[in-house]
Scaffold this motif. Sequence first.
Motif, PDB file in Angstrom:
ATOM      1  N   GLN A  93     -98.197-111.554 -45.880  1.00 47.71           N
ATOM      2  CA  GLN A  93     -98.739-111.474 -44.528  1.00 47.71           C
ATOM      3  C   GLN A  93     -98.556-112.778 -43.768  1.00 47.71           C
ATOM      4  N   ASP A  94     -98.585-113.911 -44.482  1.00 43.16           N
ATOM      5  CA  ASP A  94     -98.368-115.202 -43.821  1.00 43.16           C
ATOM      6  C   ASP A  94     -96.905-115.382 -43.443  1.00 43.16           C
ATOM      7  N   ARG A 102     -91.218-110.926 -32.352  1.00 45.34           N
ATOM      8  CA  ARG A 102     -91.140-112.219 -31.673  1.00 45.34           C
ATOM      9  C   ARG A 102     -89.688-112.577 -31.398  1.00 45.34           C
ATOM     10  N   THR A 125     -90.437-118.301 -35.548  1.00 43.11           N
ATOM     11  CA  THR A 125     -91.245-119.342 -34.910  1.00 43.11           C
ATOM     12  C   THR A 125     -90.511-120.670 -35.097  1.00 43.11           C
ATOM     13  N   ARG A 179     -98.813-124.341 -41.717  1.00 45.59           N
ATOM     14  CA  ARG A 179     -98.724-123.611 -40.448  1.00 45.59           C
ATOM     15  C   ARG A 179     -99.629-122.373 -40.438  1.00 45.59           C
ATOM     16  N   SER A 180     -99.806-121.739 -41.590  1.00 40.16           N
ATOM     17  CA  SER A 180    -100.645-120.538 -41.667  1.00 40.16           C
ATOM     18  C   SER A 180    -102.114-120.859 -41.905  1.00 40.16           C
ATOM     19  N   ARG A 235     -94.890-113.004 -42.607  1.00 41.13           N
ATOM     20  CA  ARG A 235     -94.666-112.159 -41.428  1.00 41.13           C
ATOM     21  C   ARG A 235     -95.130-112.853 -40.154  1.00 41.13           C
ATOM     22  N   MET A 236     -96.128-113.705 -40.264  1.00 41.45           N
ATOM     23  CA  MET A 236     -96.642-114.425 -39.098  1.00 41.45           C
ATOM     24  C   MET A 236     -95.738-115.581 -38.677  1.00 41.45           C
ATOM     25  N   LEU A 237     -94.850-116.030 -39.578  1.00 37.49           N
ATOM     26  CA  LEU A 237     -94.104-117.254 -39.335  1.00 37.49           C
ATOM     27  C   LEU A 237     -92.621-117.052 -39.110  1.00 37.49           C
ATOM     28  N   ASP A 262     -89.943-109.337 -36.254  1.00 33.55           N
ATOM     29  CA  ASP A 262     -91.384-109.052 -36.293  1.00 33.55           C
ATOM     30  C   ASP A 262     -92.038-109.125 -34.915  1.00 33.55           C
TER      31      ASP A 262
END
Length: 324
Positions: A117-118, A74, A125, A174-175, A120-122, A72
């Motif tokens: 969507q959360d 990162r 990481t 975390r989100s 995908r953000m994590l 994603d």
Amino acid sequence: MSNTFIPLGVTLLEREPSAGTISSDQLGSLQMSVVRAGPQVVTRTPRLIAKDGEEWITFALQHRGTAALEQDGRQVLIRPGEFAMSDSGRPFRKALAEGFSFTAFHLPRGELQVPEQDLRMLTATIFSSNGGSSSLATTYLTRLAQGVGAFDVSLRRRLGIIATDLLTLLLQERSGKLNPQAPESAHAMLALIKDYIVRNLSDPGLSPEAVAAAHHVSVRYLHKLFEHEETTVCRWILHQRLERSRRDLSQATAMSSTVAAVARRSGFVSPSHFSRVFRATYGLSPREWQTAEEVRQDGRAQKSGQLVPSSTISGRRGGAAEAA
């Protein structure tokens, strides 16, 4: 690798292939696999994704070597003691440039109560042991990896549920979407709260109000969590403080410590109150317990063939009696 997890492309980076092992255990819907192998690159491509319709989430806890995970947009370097998450529904790449070992916790995407969507953000990481629920998750997953073989099937299933709840809570925290009062968060929240209490026992201001505030929950909800343990928050804190002080008094290094010093380290403000509740719980005063433990240690030393000068024993016991 593909048979254990999902269809993957694996490129070995060593000139001569070395032995690699994968050992797996099933904890309900959570699969735990310990992987040990030489340098390699693992890829999940769109073509491989198209081969299977299921979506899986994998949390990989690194033990040896480092791993570079890309997903994603990162890229992150995972060091021993840290873990990161990957999602099988989208391409990713994981490069391990040296011999490595890690434990992968692999579960269906739907088991995590976290919006797409959360997630995908994590992905890609770092989660580490630097405090909070991330620290608790790292500790819990590490202990699972080390000792799950000793548990029966029913207990493994329960441990898997707790791990999944804890990971869900971690991702929600975390989100920024954590709802600690949601039913699915209860087990993980209780484990997080207990860990916080144990780490802060020396704080005399540790109270239900302080614990609730630290976890952004109401005092009423905090008490409700401990109802399932058939105890109260205050009783659980007191029990942990007494157990810590008992262990301190029993250790050889603590023999020179005063009762008041042990009481302070365990969060007791009043030595007299500490002595009363200690006697009520264990049947001896703290000083009597310390002296009795000293005698037991001397006895064990003599049985093992270590000479303990009688003058030293009597001198120590005399000192304890005088102090009492």
